[in-house]
Design a protein around this motif. Structure first.
Motif, PDB file in Angstrom:
ATOM      1  N   GLN A  53      -5.600  -7.526-117.779  1.00 28.95           N
ATOM      2  CA  GLN A  53      -3.997  -7.774-117.654  1.00 28.95           C
ATOM      3  C   GLN A  53      -3.540  -6.484-117.076  1.00 28.95           C
ATOM      4  OE1 GLN A  53      -3.528  -7.702-121.820  1.00 28.95           O
ATOM      5  NE2 GLN A  53      -3.322 -10.144-122.137  1.00 28.95           N
ATOM      6  N   LYS A  57      -1.269  -6.299-113.463  1.00 26.18           N
ATOM      7  CA  LYS A  57      -0.260  -5.670-113.518  1.00 26.18           C
ATOM      8  C   LYS A  57       0.131  -4.455-112.700  1.00 26.18           C
ATOM      9  CE  LYS A  57       3.289  -5.272-117.144  1.00 26.18           C
ATOM     10  NZ  LYS A  57       3.692  -5.433-118.850  1.00 26.18           N
ATOM     11  N   LYS A 277       7.215  -9.109-111.455  1.00 26.94           N
ATOM     12  CA  LYS A 277       7.395 -10.559-111.856  1.00 26.94           C
ATOM     13  C   LYS A 277       7.114 -10.720-113.411  1.00 26.94           C
ATOM     14  CE  LYS A 277       5.901 -12.495-107.558  1.00 26.94           C
ATOM     15  NZ  LYS A 277       4.994 -13.539-106.886  1.00 26.94           N
ATOM     16  N   ASN A 278       6.122 -10.042-114.151  1.00 24.64           N
ATOM     17  CA  ASN A 278       6.304  -9.938-115.648  1.00 24.64           C
ATOM     18  C   ASN A 278       6.357  -8.548-116.174  1.00 24.64           C
ATOM     19  OD1 ASN A 278       3.826  -8.447-114.379  1.00 24.64           O
ATOM     20  ND2 ASN A 278       2.428  -9.763-115.587  1.00 24.64           N
ATOM     21  N   THR A 279       7.587  -7.719-115.522  1.00 22.79           N
ATOM     22  CA  THR A 279       7.708  -6.589-116.195  1.00 22.79           C
ATOM     23  C   THR A 279       9.261  -6.481-116.333  1.00 22.79           C
ATOM     24  OG1 THR A 279       5.995  -5.341-115.166  1.00 22.79           O
ATOM     25  CG2 THR A 279       7.960  -4.109-115.662  1.00 22.79           C
ATOM     26  N   THR A 280       9.666  -6.247-117.475  1.00 26.80           N
ATOM     27  CA  THR A 280      11.323  -5.910-117.470  1.00 26.80           C
ATOM     28  C   THR A 280      11.653  -4.593-117.266  1.00 26.80           C
ATOM     29  OG1 THR A 280      10.916  -5.478-119.812  1.00 26.80           O
ATOM     30  CG2 THR A 280      10.988  -7.861-119.374  1.00 26.80           C
TER      31      THR A 280
END
Length: 556
Positions: A53, A57, A277-280
């Protein structure tokens, strides 16, 4: 009436001052609580990440960390060429002299050529610890690479051995900077579960450099004339320009940005090195908070941030660890493993055959280095490191014992085989783990300086070994041959016993948790592995709040 008016006026002023103080204290408390909550969230999220993961990331962060480490491939390639020339005919014709009827490089020049690089590296290490804290790793390593490029000509066009010695010393200055920067930069770019990979990759890059340098010398070995040794020197110019370009486009360490108060720049770095894309944005804020919180706690505990502080308080233990681990890589038996080719030749293998087998061994840095990364994720850094040293002792005792019996071809073959296997053990245990331990143990505020001290110890101990080893192995004053292994049995045993009691396990610990375990837990090294901790429930809130109040009052 005037006195009453004055009293009323003073009372109103006091009320305003008290209100301002309460407002500042309330603002500080809220800011500190937000910082703490975000830091806790980032710490928990770090632990929740699996290796794959995190790799998806943080693939950009891994890329830049690995690119910086390729600097050491360049360094190892450069450093591995000169010792190979001591036995090359064309180099000896150019710079050698007749000694007892044989053309060779005089012993004093061999010593000077081997030790001058270490001397230059020690100078570079002392400089980079101060420079990196002021201008960051990106600018430090870029400037050092430019400096290096200007002096590589001393290798390519030497008129005498003195010019090569001078080149070793001068070029050793940036080489020392690279040794520190690659470890520190890689550690600060990735989350906990990836630190083992990027730091072990440093060791792999060293091995790739040794392989590349040996291969280049081997390719041009039979080339007639001075070009057989001059071309490998000229090939050194292939490296700097691409690496400088990479440095210019690379992001700065987010830890450096936060330490300098450049929080917005640090956020930009995190956005750049993470998969957005998968981080705020909240996750970015949380990670900045964890870095900031760690730095503030360390800042409250540390005063000067100088080399002296590395030897005070709990940082003294950290310095002890990294320096002793660096010594293990020299005095743990690897030095005798580096003489594999010599033993193979004594066993009857041809020069070309022994050199080819050495190439194969150097190629194993990639294969077994990757294996070590997997082992570290399963069992931990200290565990693999200590296990490797204990296994090395078994090989050293066996080699020393064979050195005490009558020397035959079969015995020499057995010694060579043990050296080969011992080298492989070192490659997939001690070598990669050492870089991970040295990168993780220092505090973030003193990381550069602590790593510098470890590399100084490494180079200084290497100088001692390089002086003693030829005397022990060859027909010099001692002529111990394979019995030299017994001396390393003694040093290696003392070192792994030290490791059992003083080397803590840092697997799966964030930098903040490592700080807490060193500074607050009171746990011995042997208890770290199984310790279940809540590093945020330790009273540091008061420390950080005090730090914030000082900042707030300063602003007011």
């Amino acid at each position: 009436m005037s006195n009453l008016a004055a009293d009323d006026h003073n009372t109103e002023m006091n009320k305003e001052i008290m209100a301002a103080v309460v407002h500042v204290d309330t603002g500080v408390a809220k800011a500190e609580m937000t910082l703490l909550e975000r830091a806790q969230a980032a710490n928990a999220a770090d632990h929740d990440l699996t290796f794959w993961q995190a790799a998806r990331k943080y693939k950009k962060a891994m890329f830049w960390a690995c690119i910086f480490s390729f600097t050491l491939t360049m360094e190892a390639t450069d450093l591995s060429t000169i010792p190979a020339y001591f036995g090359q005919d064309q180099f000896k014709k150019q710079f050698g002299s007749m000694v007892n009827g044989n053309l060779e490089i005089p012993a004093k020049w061999q010593t000077a050529l081997q030790q001058s690089g270490s001397a230059g590296e020690i100078i570079g290490l002392a400089i980079v610890g101060l420079l990196a804290d002021r201008i960051g790793w990106k600018l430090t390593l870029t400037s050092m690479m430019v400096f290096l490029t200007g002096f590589l000509f001393l290798f390519a066009f030497p008129k005498n051995l003195g010019m090569i010695v001078a080149g070793n010393i001068i070029c050793g200055i940036p080489y020392g900077a690279f040794q520190t920067g690659c470890i520190a930069y890689g550690c600060e770019m990735v989350p906990t579960c990836l630190r083992g990979f990027v730091t072990a990759w440093v060791g792999i890059c060293w091995g790739l450099g040794f392989f590349t340098g040996s291969w280049i010398v081997r390719v041009f070995l039979n080339l007639p004339g001075e070009w057989s040794w001059r071309i490998p020197f000229l090939i050194q110019f292939v490296w700097p320009v691409p690496l400088i370009i990479c440095y210019l486009f690379a992001p700065e360490s987010p830890y450096y940005c936060v330490r300098k108060g450049k929080l917005e720049e640090a956020k930009k770095v995190l956005r750049r090195i993470r998969n957005m894309k998968n981080t705020t944005e909240e996750e970015i804020e949380q990670e900045i908070a964890l870095i900031d919180y760690t730095n503030k706690v360390e800042g409250a505990l540390q005063k000067s941030g100088t080399y002296i502080e590395c030897f005070t308080g709990k940082d003294r233990w950290r310095t002890e660890i990294v320096c002793m681990v660096a010594m293990c890589t020299n005095w743990g038996g690897n030095a005798i493993n580096s003489q594999t080719v010599q033993f193979l030749e004594q066993a009857g293998l041809s020069e070309v055959g022994a050199f080819d087998l050495n190439l194969v061994l150097n190629a194993q840095y990639l294969t077994f280095g990757l294996l070590c990364i997997w082992l570290m994720t399963k069992f931990g850094r200290a565990t693999i490191f200590i296990t490797g040293m204990i296994i090395t002792d078994v090989f050293l005792i066996s080699i020393g014992t064979l050195g005490c019996v009558k020397q035959t071809t079969a015995v020499s073959n057995a010694i060579g085989a043990l050296l080969v296997v011992g080298t492989v053990v070192y490659i997939f245990t001690v070598a990669p783990c050492s870089y991970t331990i040295i990168g993780e143990v220092p505090s973030s505020n003193l990381r550069a300086k602590t790593i510098v001290l470890s590399r100084i110890v490494f180079n200084a101990s290497g100088i001692i070994i390089n002086v003693l080893l030829p005397l022990m192995l060859t027909g010099g004053a001692w002529n111990l041959g394979a019995k030299t292994a017994f001396m390393f049995v003694a040093s290696n045993t003392l070192l792994w016993i030290w490791c059992l009691f003083r080397l803590p396990e840092t697997k799966d610990r964030t930098f903040y948790e490592i700080d807490w375990l060193f500074n607050e837990s009171g746990l011995s090294a042997r208890k770290w592995r199984k310790a279940k901790i809540d590093a945020f429930d330790n009273g540091h809130e008061d420390t950080v709040a005090q730090h914030e109040k000082i900042d707030a009052k300063h602003i007011e």
